[in-house]
Enzyme design. Structure first.
Site, PDB file in Angstrom:
ATOM      1  N   HIS A  80      77.553  71.783 -52.548  1.00  0.00           N
ATOM      2  CA  HIS A  80      76.103  71.747 -52.388  1.00  0.00           C
ATOM      3  C   HIS A  80      75.423  72.740 -53.325  1.00  0.00           C
ATOM      4  O   HIS A  80      74.450  72.406 -54.010  1.00  0.00           O
ATOM      5  CB  HIS A  80      75.730  72.079 -50.937  1.00  0.00           C
ATOM      6  N   SER A 140      76.257  64.464 -51.769  1.00  0.00           N
ATOM      7  CA  SER A 140      75.527  65.665 -51.353  1.00  0.00           C
ATOM      8  C   SER A 140      75.198  66.580 -52.525  1.00  0.00           C
ATOM      9  O   SER A 140      74.102  67.137 -52.603  1.00  0.00           O
ATOM     10  CB  SER A 140      76.329  66.436 -50.302  1.00  0.00           C
TER      11      SER A 140
END
Length: 385
Positions: free
Chosen positions: A337, A286
């Site tokens: 993230h 991610s």
């Protein structure tokens, strides 16, 4: 007579278009399919001209045109980049409207937009636009038609060159490493499944997931290995889809070698973000994928026209959605993230876009990258230890 009147308007319309392009250094930035609506930009003066071939008879005609065009303009790159620029709308018509054009126009447009309505007769005397020549009146129909066709061909040629430039930018490289990374993460998923399970914490830690205590003990490779491990099939599926679509776009724009650096640096940055702000064991691509979004945002920063004309709105909406989703839904490593997003943006600045390279800018981003990663690790190791 009506046919001649229409030809006169078309002849004047395309004379002005030709004049703006060839003699006034205006750049054609948009042409409607019918070529009856053209946008021009003068970068030196930060001014724009919208040239319109349209008969305005009633007040309603002007209001509808302005409202429709304002909506289109607000959703376009042109408006985003030029909110304070000077705009001029030029309407070419041989019909005298049943209203005060300048008064109505001023009441429905913003202060930086001015408008004029011209016919083939009165444009010759117009001084407000500072045109440096008088346009030729219609004398010979065949010559006028040939001239109009030549200008249309010129406009089409400009549009083809712009399209080619977009294609060269968006398809610079081939998606090699994005496919390699996709294969690697699928391979390691099944490796984990056959060696204890991808959702088993001990298995994840054994094969390289991010583990803060082990990082503090010196297992630095755990900054990289989590990029290729996934926790459960759904996690793998979501990241594989994102890598397939977003990763390939980034690799096509930046080329394979730049993409490789962006992906790995963003992945490491995501792991560092998780290391600093999340105590749980974590893994996944991610952070690297958010780094791809960061690279696309850098592309938008450097090439805003192409970005907003092609990818821009979708990329920005996806980034915002995923960030909000990460804060709302529990269990998502949002620090990873955001770390990947920032790392990808800065890494893209360090490697620069193909054919738009600046050694000084690249050096600045490299320094920012070194300071950012170095200071984050220094803080993490000293604070957590």
């Amino acid at each position: 007579m009506k046919k001649i009147a229409v030809l006169k308007q078309d002849f004047l319309y395309f004379q002005i278009a030709h004049f703006l392009i060839e003699e006034q250094n205006y750049k054609l930035i948009y042409a409607s399919d019918s070529k009856q609506n053209l946008y021009f930009k003068n970068s030196e003066q930060d001014s724009y001209i919208r040239l319109v071939r349209k008969d305005l008879i009633w007040t309603r005609d002007l209001k509808e045109d302005i409202e429709n065009e304002e909506e289109t303009l607000r959703n376009s790159t042109v408006y985003r980049l030029s909110k304070k620029a000077k705009w001029t709308y030029l309407y070419i018509s041989d019909v005298n409207p049943f209203f005060d054009f300048h008064y109505i126009f001023s009441t429905i447009t913003e202060g930086n937009i001015t408008g004029n309505l011209f016919s083939p007769a009165d444009v010759m005397e117009e001084e407000e636009l500072a045109f440096e020549k008088k346009f030729s009146p219609l004398v010979d129909e065949e010559s006028a038609l040939n001239f109009i066709e030549d200008v249309k061909q010129k406009i089409q040629s400009i549009e083809r060159e712009r399209e080619k430039a977009i294609q060269r930018t968006l398809f610079y490289g081939k998606p090699i490493f994005s496919s390699v990374f996709l294969f690697i993460q699928i391979f390691f998923f099944f490796w984990l499944e056959f060696n204890g399970g991808s959702q088993n914490v001990e298995t994840l830690v054994k094969y390289g997931a991010k583990h803060n205590e082990l990082l503090l003990e010196g297992e630095w490779w755990r900054l990289i290995t989590p990029i290729f491990l996934h926790i459960g099939f759904l996690h793998l599926l979501m990241n594989s889809i994102a890598l397939y679509y977003v990763g390939t776009v980034v690799e096509r724009i930046y080329g394979s070698s730049r993409f490789l650096l962006i992906y790995l640096i963003a992945g490491v940055s995501g792991t560092i973000g998780s290391f600093l702000f999340s105590p749980t064991v974590s893994a996944g691509a991610s952070g690297a994928i958010f780094g791809c979004f960061g690279a696309l945002l850098f592309f938008g920063y450097k090439s805003p026209k192409i970005f907003f004309d092609t990818l821009g709105t979708n990329v920005i909406m996806l980034v915002l959605f995923n960030i909000v989703f990460g804060f709302v839904v529990p269990g998502i490593d949002n620090a990873g993230h955001l770390g990947g997003l920032i790392g990808g943006f800065v890494a893209a600045g360090a490697v620069q876009l193909p054919k738009k390279q600046s050694k000084l800018a690249s050096l600045v981003y490299i320094v920012i990258l070194i300071i950012g990663i170095g200071s984050s690790l220094f803080y993490g190791y000293n604070y957590k230890s």
